[in-house]
Design a protein around this motif. Structure first.
Motif, PDB file in Angstrom:
ATOM      1  N   TRP A 191       0.816  -1.204   0.000  1.00  0.00           N
ATOM      2  CA  TRP A 191       0.000   0.000   0.000  1.00  0.00           C
ATOM      3  C   TRP A 191       0.854   1.260   0.000  1.00  0.00           C
ATOM      4  O   TRP A 191       0.556   2.224  -0.734  1.00  0.00           O
ATOM      5  N   THR A 192       1.915   1.277   0.796  1.00  0.00           N
ATOM      6  CA  THR A 192       2.781   2.460   0.855  1.00  0.00           C
ATOM      7  C   THR A 192       3.414   2.724  -0.502  1.00  0.00           C
ATOM      8  O   THR A 192       3.443   3.862  -0.989  1.00  0.00           O
ATOM      9  N   ASP A 193       3.925   1.674  -1.121  1.00  0.00           N
ATOM     10  CA  ASP A 193       4.573   1.799  -2.434  1.00  0.00           C
ATOM     11  C   ASP A 193       3.579   2.280  -3.485  1.00  0.00           C
ATOM     12  O   ASP A 193       3.848   3.217  -4.255  1.00  0.00           O
ATOM     13  N   LEU A 194       2.412   1.657  -3.529  1.00  0.00           N
ATOM     14  CA  LEU A 194       1.409   2.042  -4.523  1.00  0.00           C
ATOM     15  C   LEU A 194       0.945   3.480  -4.325  1.00  0.00           C
ATOM     16  O   LEU A 194       0.894   4.265  -5.284  1.00  0.00           O
ATOM     17  N   LEU A 195       0.603   3.834  -3.094  1.00  0.00           N
ATOM     18  CA  LEU A 195       0.075   5.176  -2.830  1.00  0.00           C
ATOM     19  C   LEU A 195       1.119   6.246  -3.132  1.00  0.00           C
ATOM     20  O   LEU A 195       0.801   7.286  -3.737  1.00  0.00           O
ATOM     21  N   ALA A 196       2.369   5.992  -2.720  1.00  0.00           N
ATOM     22  CA  ALA A 196       3.423   6.975  -2.976  1.00  0.00           C
ATOM     23  C   ALA A 196       3.679   7.121  -4.475  1.00  0.00           C
ATOM     24  O   ALA A 196       3.814   8.246  -4.991  1.00  0.00           O
ATOM     25  N   SER A 197       3.729   5.999  -5.192  1.00  0.00           N
ATOM     26  CA  SER A 197       3.980   6.047  -6.635  1.00  0.00           C
ATOM     27  C   SER A 197       2.859   6.775  -7.364  1.00  0.00           C
ATOM     28  O   SER A 197       3.115   7.606  -8.252  1.00  0.00           O
ATOM     29  N   ALA A 198       1.619   6.485  -6.995  1.00  0.00           N
ATOM     30  CA  ALA A 198       0.482   7.125  -7.653  1.00  0.00           C
ATOM     31  C   ALA A 198       0.441   8.623  -7.332  1.00  0.00           C
ATOM     32  O   ALA A 198       0.190   9.454  -8.227  1.00  0.00           O
ATOM     33  N   LEU A 199       0.703   8.978  -6.065  1.00  0.00           N
ATOM     34  CA  LEU A 199       0.680  10.388  -5.676  1.00  0.00           C
ATOM     35  C   LEU A 199       1.740  11.180  -6.433  1.00  0.00           C
ATOM     36  O   LEU A 199       1.453  12.248  -7.000  1.00  0.00           O
ATOM     37  N   VAL A 200       2.963  10.662  -6.472  1.00  0.00           N
ATOM     38  CA  VAL A 200       4.036  11.344  -7.191  1.00  0.00           C
ATOM     39  C   VAL A 200       3.712  11.400  -8.687  1.00  0.00           C
ATOM     40  O   VAL A 200       3.888  12.445  -9.344  1.00  0.00           O
ATOM     41  N   GLY A 201       3.218  10.293  -9.229  1.00  0.00           N
ATOM     42  CA  GLY A 201       2.946  10.241 -10.656  1.00  0.00           C
ATOM     43  C   GLY A 201       1.891  11.225 -11.111  1.00  0.00           C
ATOM     44  O   GLY A 201       2.104  11.984 -12.075  1.00  0.00           O
ATOM     45  N   TRP A 202       0.765  11.245 -10.426  1.00  0.00           N
ATOM     46  CA  TRP A 202      -0.314  12.143 -10.852  1.00  0.00           C
ATOM     47  C   TRP A 202       0.008  13.593 -10.528  1.00  0.00           C
ATOM     48  O   TRP A 202      -0.363  14.503 -11.303  1.00  0.00           O
ATOM     49  N   SER A 203       0.713  13.856  -9.412  1.00  0.00           N
ATOM     50  CA  SER A 203       1.106  15.237  -9.086  1.00  0.00           C
ATOM     51  C   SER A 203       2.077  15.771 -10.127  1.00  0.00           C
ATOM     52  O   SER A 203       1.965  16.919 -10.576  1.00  0.00           O
TER      53      SER A 203
END
Length: 356
Positions: A44-56
């Motif tokens: 969850w940490t990896d997915l959420l961080a990757s998605a947050l950085v990616g979309w931002s």
């Protein structure tokens, strides 16, 4: 293509029939027991961080006027969203119940916005791991690329570059049309509903709970595709073009990774487990770039074929343990390579030799 040269055909059969190395397989079986547990916190940490950085970063690439900064944001977005998207591979292998809600979360955060819902891979990728399917005509993720014509490799990459356009057409046009035309629906399900590279692969219609998941995910991807087209009228072309450029670059990187995930030297023969391993590729440390172009454990692709149930965060430990415990002449060491470019060069030289 078919190997007509009897010497080459005999060599291919010999490669496919390499005897299984029992020491390697026993060690792998032990590791499968020791490292089989997926850690939800890591996922969850990896997915959420990757998605947050990616979309931002994607938002930055769209909104920032400075070209250099916008390009940097686009690069960060591509790498982060590529990492987030790569979790689709984990979804196909993680044991049921190990990661509650992760499939839904991944689809909402990544799969639907990128129009690659998990149904496109689930039920497909596991066939690539089937003992009797790997490398055969029934494998949806295998082609004898190293034995094909030189133009096949550029075409392989070009198709990936056009993926965003194809996905918009698949979900924005074919989905609603196919609901009205039963014959088209059958064709869409069979031929345009799998993330596969084998053009001869045909998919069966889904059943039961999976059919309901498929329907919901496809409806969501359809909404996204139509919204992307509609965004041009509301916001102009820039947001859509930036999104598609990032998406295309991400897909090209993944296609290049796919190009070096195997040696692609088998042409239909059923292969032993050891032969399948030797036809696959690890790019372990000390190299650092594979962490970017083969994220979420994909740098250990050969090892993954030995340990498909082991979660990505444990593959590095499993690799180190195998390297420490197996003999120096173990075939396991032959599956390790230094990086992408030597492998690309190897397959390119092979196609040029065949095309001569």
């Amino acid at each position: 293509m078919t190997v007509h040269d009897p010497i080459l055909a005999a060599a291919q059969r010999a490669r496919a029939a390499i005897p299984d190395d029992m020491a390697m397989l026993r060690a792998a079986a032990e590791l499968a027991r020791d490292y089989a547990l997926a850690n939800p916190r890591i996922y969850w940490t990896d997915l959420l961080a990757s998605a947050l950085v990616g979309w931002s970063a994607l938002a930055g690439a769209i909104l920032v006027d400075n070209v250099a900064i916008a390009l940097a944001c686009g690069l960060v977005s591509m790498l982060a969203l590529y990492r987030a998207a790569s979790f689709i591979h984990e979804l196909t292998h993680v044991r049921k119940g190990a990661l509650p809600g992760f499939r839904l979360g991944w689809n909402l955060l990544v799969g639907l916005p990128l129009m690659i819902p998990s149904f496109m891979y689930e039920g497909v990728h596991t066939q690539h791991h089937a003992r009797t399917r790997y490398g055969t005509a029934d494998d949806p993720e295998y082609l004898p690329l190293a034995l094909m014509k030189p133009w096949s490799l550029p075409l392989f990459i070009l198709i990936a570059a056009l993926a965003p356009i194809g996905l918009i057409l698949r979900f924005g046009l074919l989905t609603p049309l196919s609901l009205l035309i039963p014959a088209l629906r059958r064709k869409v399900v069979a031929e345009f509903s799998a993330l596969s590279i084998n053009p001869a692969y045909r998919r069966r219609a889904p059943e039961g709970d999976f059919a309901r998941q498929w329907a919901a995910q496809e409806a969501g991807a359809c909404v996204v595709a139509l919204a992307l087209v509609g965004s041009v009228f509301a916001f102009g072309w820039k947001p859509l073009l930036v999104y598609m450029a990032v998406h295309s670059a991400m897909t090209v990187i993944n296609q290049l990774r796919t190009l070096v995930a195997h040696l692609w030297e088998n042409e239909g023969e059923a292969m032993t487990v050891t032969a399948q391993y030797l036809d696959s590729v690890n790019v372990p440390p000390p190299g650092t770039l594979p962490a970017l172009w083969a994220p979420v454990g994909l740098r250990y692709h050969a090892l993954h074929h030995l340990l498909p149930s082991v979660p990505y965060h444990a593959l590095g430990k499993a690799h180190a343990r195998l390297m420490d415990t197996l003999d120096m002449d173990s075939p396991y060491r032959k599956g390790n390579y230094a990086g992408m470019m030597p492998l690309v060069g190897k397959i390119a030289r092979s196609t040029m030799t065949r095309g001569a």
